[in-house]
Write a protein that holds these residues in place. Structure first.
Motif, PDB file in Angstrom:
ATOM      1  N   ALA A   1      -6.884 -13.510   9.692  1.00  0.00           N
ATOM      2  CA  ALA A   1      -8.235 -13.952   9.344  1.00  0.00           C
ATOM      3  C   ALA A   1      -8.668 -15.005  10.354  1.00  0.00           C
ATOM      4  O   ALA A   1      -7.932 -15.972  10.607  1.00  0.00           O
ATOM      5  CB  ALA A   1      -8.280 -14.519   7.936  1.00  0.00           C
ATOM      6  N   GLU A   2      -9.855 -14.799  10.942  1.00  0.00           N
ATOM      7  CA  GLU A   2     -10.379 -15.743  11.929  1.00  0.00           C
ATOM      8  C   GLU A   2     -11.683 -16.335  11.419  1.00  0.00           C
ATOM      9  O   GLU A   2     -12.635 -15.604  11.116  1.00  0.00           O
ATOM     10  CB  GLU A   2     -10.610 -15.037  13.267  1.00  0.00           C
ATOM     11  CG  GLU A   2     -11.087 -15.980  14.367  1.00  0.00           C
ATOM     12  CD  GLU A   2     -11.261 -15.277  15.699  1.00  0.00           C
ATOM     13  OE1 GLU A   2     -11.439 -15.974  16.717  1.00  0.00           O
ATOM     14  OE2 GLU A   2     -11.223 -14.028  15.726  1.00  0.00           O
ATOM     15  N   PHE A   3     -11.723 -17.671  11.317  1.00  0.00           N
ATOM     16  CA  PHE A   3     -12.909 -18.368  10.810  1.00  0.00           C
ATOM     17  C   PHE A   3     -13.795 -18.768  11.999  1.00  0.00           C
ATOM     18  O   PHE A   3     -13.353 -19.494  12.903  1.00  0.00           O
ATOM     19  CB  PHE A   3     -12.504 -19.603  10.004  1.00  0.00           C
ATOM     20  CG  PHE A   3     -11.759 -19.280   8.734  1.00  0.00           C
ATOM     21  CD1 PHE A   3     -12.443 -19.111   7.546  1.00  0.00           C
ATOM     22  CD2 PHE A   3     -10.385 -19.118   8.743  1.00  0.00           C
ATOM     23  CE1 PHE A   3     -11.766 -18.805   6.374  1.00  0.00           C
ATOM     24  CE2 PHE A   3      -9.686 -18.805   7.581  1.00  0.00           C
ATOM     25  CZ  PHE A   3     -10.389 -18.647   6.381  1.00  0.00           C
ATOM     26  N   ILE A   4     -15.027 -18.283  11.978  1.00  0.00           N
ATOM     27  CA  ILE A   4     -15.995 -18.593  13.036  1.00  0.00           C
ATOM     28  C   ILE A   4     -16.944 -19.672  12.517  1.00  0.00           C
ATOM     29  O   ILE A   4     -17.550 -19.514  11.450  1.00  0.00           O
ATOM     30  CB  ILE A   4     -16.796 -17.344  13.449  1.00  0.00           C
ATOM     31  CG1 ILE A   4     -15.852 -16.175  13.771  1.00  0.00           C
ATOM     32  CG2 ILE A   4     -17.715 -17.671  14.618  1.00  0.00           C
ATOM     33  CD1 ILE A   4     -14.890 -16.444  14.903  1.00  0.00           C
ATOM     34  N   THR A   5     -17.066 -20.767  13.264  1.00  0.00           N
ATOM     35  CA  THR A   5     -17.900 -21.890  12.815  1.00  0.00           C
ATOM     36  C   THR A   5     -19.014 -22.185  13.815  1.00  0.00           C
ATOM     37  O   THR A   5     -18.936 -21.809  14.998  1.00  0.00           O
ATOM     38  CB  THR A   5     -17.040 -23.157  12.628  1.00  0.00           C
ATOM     39  OG1 THR A   5     -16.409 -23.485  13.873  1.00  0.00           O
ATOM     40  CG2 THR A   5     -15.961 -22.939  11.571  1.00  0.00           C
ATOM     41  N   ASP A   6     -20.049 -22.895  13.322  1.00  0.00           N
ATOM     42  CA  ASP A   6     -21.125 -23.329  14.215  1.00  0.00           C
ATOM     43  C   ASP A   6     -20.773 -24.697  14.794  1.00  0.00           C
ATOM     44  O   ASP A   6     -19.671 -25.225  14.580  1.00  0.00           O
ATOM     45  CB  ASP A   6     -22.470 -23.359  13.477  1.00  0.00           C
ATOM     46  CG  ASP A   6     -22.461 -24.264  12.244  1.00  0.00           C
ATOM     47  OD1 ASP A   6     -21.585 -25.161  12.183  1.00  0.00           O
ATOM     48  OD2 ASP A   6     -23.291 -24.071  11.358  1.00  0.00           O
ATOM     49  N   ASP A   7     -21.724 -25.300  15.529  1.00  0.00           N
ATOM     50  CA  ASP A   7     -21.424 -26.581  16.190  1.00  0.00           C
ATOM     51  C   ASP A   7     -21.268 -27.728  15.200  1.00  0.00           C
ATOM     52  O   ASP A   7     -20.816 -28.823  15.556  1.00  0.00           O
ATOM     53  CB  ASP A   7     -22.504 -26.917  17.225  1.00  0.00           C
ATOM     54  CG  ASP A   7     -23.913 -26.900  16.636  1.00  0.00           C
ATOM     55  OD1 ASP A   7     -24.052 -26.719  15.403  1.00  0.00           O
ATOM     56  OD2 ASP A   7     -24.869 -27.037  17.415  1.00  0.00           O
ATOM     57  N   LYS A   8     -21.619 -27.500  13.900  1.00  0.00           N
ATOM     58  CA  LYS A   8     -21.436 -28.513  12.873  1.00  0.00           C
ATOM     59  C   LYS A   8     -20.140 -28.306  12.079  1.00  0.00           C
ATOM     60  O   LYS A   8     -19.862 -29.048  11.139  1.00  0.00           O
ATOM     61  CB  LYS A   8     -22.630 -28.508  11.915  1.00  0.00           C
ATOM     62  CG  LYS A   8     -23.947 -28.880  12.580  1.00  0.00           C
ATOM     63  CD  LYS A   8     -25.085 -28.857  11.568  1.00  0.00           C
ATOM     64  CE  LYS A   8     -26.415 -29.224  12.235  1.00  0.00           C
ATOM     65  NZ  LYS A   8     -27.553 -29.186  11.264  1.00  0.00           N
ATOM     66  N   GLY A   9     -19.403 -27.284  12.453  1.00  0.00           N
ATOM     67  CA  GLY A   9     -18.145 -27.019  11.759  1.00  0.00           C
ATOM     68  C   GLY A   9     -18.294 -26.194  10.501  1.00  0.00           C
ATOM     69  O   GLY A   9     -17.320 -26.022   9.754  1.00  0.00           O
ATOM     70  N   GLN A  10     -19.490 -25.667  10.255  1.00  0.00           N
ATOM     71  CA  GLN A  10     -19.713 -24.829   9.081  1.00  0.00           C
ATOM     72  C   GLN A  10     -19.323 -23.383   9.385  1.00  0.00           C
ATOM     73  O   GLN A  10     -19.657 -22.853  10.460  1.00  0.00           O
ATOM     74  CB  GLN A  10     -21.196 -24.874   8.668  1.00  0.00           C
ATOM     75  CG  GLN A  10     -21.684 -26.272   8.288  1.00  0.00           C
ATOM     76  CD  GLN A  10     -21.004 -26.790   7.036  1.00  0.00           C
ATOM     77  OE1 GLN A  10     -20.885 -26.062   6.046  1.00  0.00           O
ATOM     78  NE2 GLN A  10     -20.540 -28.031   7.081  1.00  0.00           N
ATOM     79  N   VAL A  11     -18.636 -22.747   8.432  1.00  0.00           N
ATOM     80  CA  VAL A  11     -18.200 -21.367   8.633  1.00  0.00           C
ATOM     81  C   VAL A  11     -19.406 -20.440   8.575  1.00  0.00           C
ATOM     82  O   VAL A  11     -20.153 -20.429   7.591  1.00  0.00           O
ATOM     83  CB  VAL A  11     -17.166 -20.950   7.572  1.00  0.00           C
ATOM     84  CG1 VAL A  11     -16.770 -19.488   7.774  1.00  0.00           C
ATOM     85  CG2 VAL A  11     -15.930 -21.837   7.650  1.00  0.00           C
ATOM     86  N   THR A  12     -19.604 -19.656   9.628  1.00  0.00           N
ATOM     87  CA  THR A  12     -20.702 -18.690   9.661  1.00  0.00           C
ATOM     88  C   THR A  12     -20.230 -17.286   9.266  1.00  0.00           C
ATOM     89  O   THR A  12     -20.999 -16.488   8.753  1.00  0.00           O
ATOM     90  CB  THR A  12     -21.336 -18.630  11.054  1.00  0.00           C
ATOM     91  OG1 THR A  12     -20.328 -18.280  12.013  1.00  0.00           O
ATOM     92  CG2 THR A  12     -21.939 -19.988  11.410  1.00  0.00           C
ATOM     93  N   LYS A  13     -18.953 -17.018   9.520  1.00  0.00           N
ATOM     94  CA  LYS A  13     -18.375 -15.740   9.117  1.00  0.00           C
ATOM     95  C   LYS A  13     -16.859 -15.800   9.249  1.00  0.00           C
ATOM     96  O   LYS A  13     -16.317 -16.680   9.928  1.00  0.00           O
ATOM     97  CB  LYS A  13     -18.934 -14.582   9.942  1.00  0.00           C
ATOM     98  CG  LYS A  13     -18.586 -14.640  11.421  1.00  0.00           C
ATOM     99  CD  LYS A  13     -19.221 -13.458  12.166  1.00  0.00           C
ATOM    100  CE  LYS A  13     -18.943 -13.555  13.673  1.00  0.00           C
ATOM    101  NZ  LYS A  13     -19.552 -12.420  14.413  1.00  0.00           N
TER     102      LYS A  13
END
Length: 487
Positions: free
Chosen positions: A459-471
């Motif tokens: 499982a790979e967690f993709i985050t935005d520049d704020k560290g929020q998981v996008t997918k």
């Protein structure tokens, strides 16, 4: 009277187990057994983990009984049982305990069918309807005017329906073989019919193997179980084994009870399979090892208890693709070829491997719907014995990830409108639960990529520049699925 009889059975089994254990074991072999038992290898090993025992693996997976046989240099080097054949009665598994072989039945069935070919009673490549008299296969437009051969049936290249069978509980009415073939009540499986023209590709069909059962009966005018015992099992020395469904003239204490993944017993202890050729063999690893050894010797022209060298080599030759041979599958790993088959009946899982060269092999049988331990044991045996190509475990390193980052990954993620993954945190351990499946521990290989130990999945967690998981991207066996956070 029943309690007295049960006590006598238990006493005799305990004596047999004591007698077996009391026999002298070669110290070198005893050392190998100990190393196999105490260094069980999961598909994914974590660097630095403590050794894992077979008893711990059984406990963690709610598995009551395991039986193993190891073949080395064309001989059974050792065979041993673990746990309970029947947990409620506390009957231990011994090397003599019989398990349902499930789809491994297909391997011995192919030996029986090819014996008819060898004896010139059957043409392997002729239309099956030339030999079917009790029932005829109903060709239709899906078969494209192509005829199905016995070679097609045995190699799963006939383009037929019905992957497998569920069996029948103790309270069910058993169907006849014709009712199974036609999918009429009380059969609990669909009719066995064409999906597409034969000879295009290999697609597993227990239905096709069941047609071969009818062919054996129509040619020999014998019951299937009698023909198989007299012409295959007995000559191979598999005298403890039987295709009779349900078994007769077998002490009940020798029959393993089947269990669900949570450890609960199958109602009635096991299902009955009138689809004998596809799923009906009761056997143990010792008897299956005799089949493997004879196959290995016959392949090299050193024995011919049932099939000669030419027929054995034909049986082990993939028919259309690179894997599906006649009643077995051929795998080639690390420049080493094995013939192999696995099995899955209600409450039972099993697998065997036999090498083409050098006379090596392993058989594992469990009385559980959870068969993951089979692969773990095969990995361990392969490592201890140096069986090339059979140890498919890999070792991975786990890194430390800050608790705050782990916490940010928790939540629900929608893979589809019907499937949701739940990521949770217990202490410093992250878990992922897919739908109604049990939660699995996941381990960080990088800050945002995690893996499970039970099978090849990540499982790979993709985050935005704020560290929020996008997918989250889930990977398994070369496939990937994206999941979005559920608000």
């Amino acid at each position: 009277m029943r309690s007295i009889r049960l006590s006598l059975i238990l006493a005799s089994l305990l004596f047999l187990q004591f007698k077996t254990r009391a026999q002298t074991v070669d110290p070198a072999i005893a050392d190998k057994i100990s190393r196999v038992e105490n260094n069980i290898l999961k598909p994914i090993q974590i660097e630095g983990d403590a050794p894992y025992s077979i008893q711990q693996d059984m406990k963690d997976n709610h598995i009551h009984g395991v039986s193993i046989a190891v073949i080395h240099n064309y001989k059974i080097e050792w065979a041993k049982g673990y746990g309970y054949a029947d947990d409620s009665l506390k009957i231990p598994v011994t090397a003599q305990t019989l398990f349902q072989a499930a789809s491994i039945s297909k391997s011995l069935n192919a030996v029986g069918v090819l014996k008819l070919v060898q004896d010139k009673k059957l043409d392997l490549y002729a239309d099956i309807n030339n030999y079917l008299t009790t029932w005829k296969f109903p060709y239709d437009s899906l078969s494209k005017n192509k005829k199905i051969s016995v070679a097609n049936l045995l190699s799963h290249t006939a383009g037929l329906t019905v992957h497998g069978f569920g069996g029948y509980s103790a309270t069910d009415t058993l169907p006849t073989l014709v009712q199974i073939l036609n999918g009429t009540k009380p059969a609990n499986s669909p009719a066995i019919r064409s999906m597409y023209a034969p000879g295009l590709k290999s697609e597993y069909s227990g239905g096709g193997i069941t047609i071969s059962q009818m062919i054996v009966m129509d040619i020999t005018h014998e019951s299937y179980d009698k023909y198989m015992y007299d012409n295959v099992l007995k000559p191979l020395g598999m005298t403890s084994s039987t295709y009779t469904q349900p078994p007769v003239n077998v002490k009940p204490a020798l029959l393993a009870a089947g269990y669900r993944p949570d450890g609960k017993e199958i109602p009635g202890k096991f299902h009955t399979y009138p689809e004998q050729a596809a799923a009906g063999l009761w056997t143990n690893p010792t008897d299956l090892a005799k089949y493997i050894i004879e196959t290995q010797l016959a392949y090299h022209g050193k024995s011919s208890k049932v099939l000669n060298q030419q027929m054995t080599q034909l049986r082990l030759t993939p028919y259309i693709d690179n894997e599906a041979a006649l009643g077995t599958f051929v795998i080639n790993r690390d420049s080493t070829k094995y013939f192999s088959h696995s099995g899955a009946n209600e409450g039972f899982r099993c697998a065997y491997y036999g090498s083409f060269e050098d006379g090596n092999g392993v058989v594992v049988m469990v009385n559980s719907d959870n068969g993951n331990i089979n692969n773990d044991i095969v990995n361990s045996v392969a490592k201890v014995y140096g069986f090339k190509g059979l140890n498919i475990s890999v070792t991975r390193k786990v890194i430390k990830v800050d608790d705050a980052i782990l916490q940010s990954y928790t939540g629900k993620y929608a893979i589809s409108s019907k499937q949701v993954a739940i990521v949770a945190k217990q202490g410093s351990q992250l878990t992922i639960q897919m739908g109604n499946q049990r939660p699995l521990n996941v381990y960080p290989e990088t800050k945002n990529k995690f893996f499970v130990k039970e099978f090849n999945a990540e499982a790979e967690f993709i985050t935005d520049d704020k560290g929020q998981v996008t997918k989250v991207i889930f990977y398994e066996n070369g496939h990937s699925n994206e999941a979005l956070p559920v608000k």
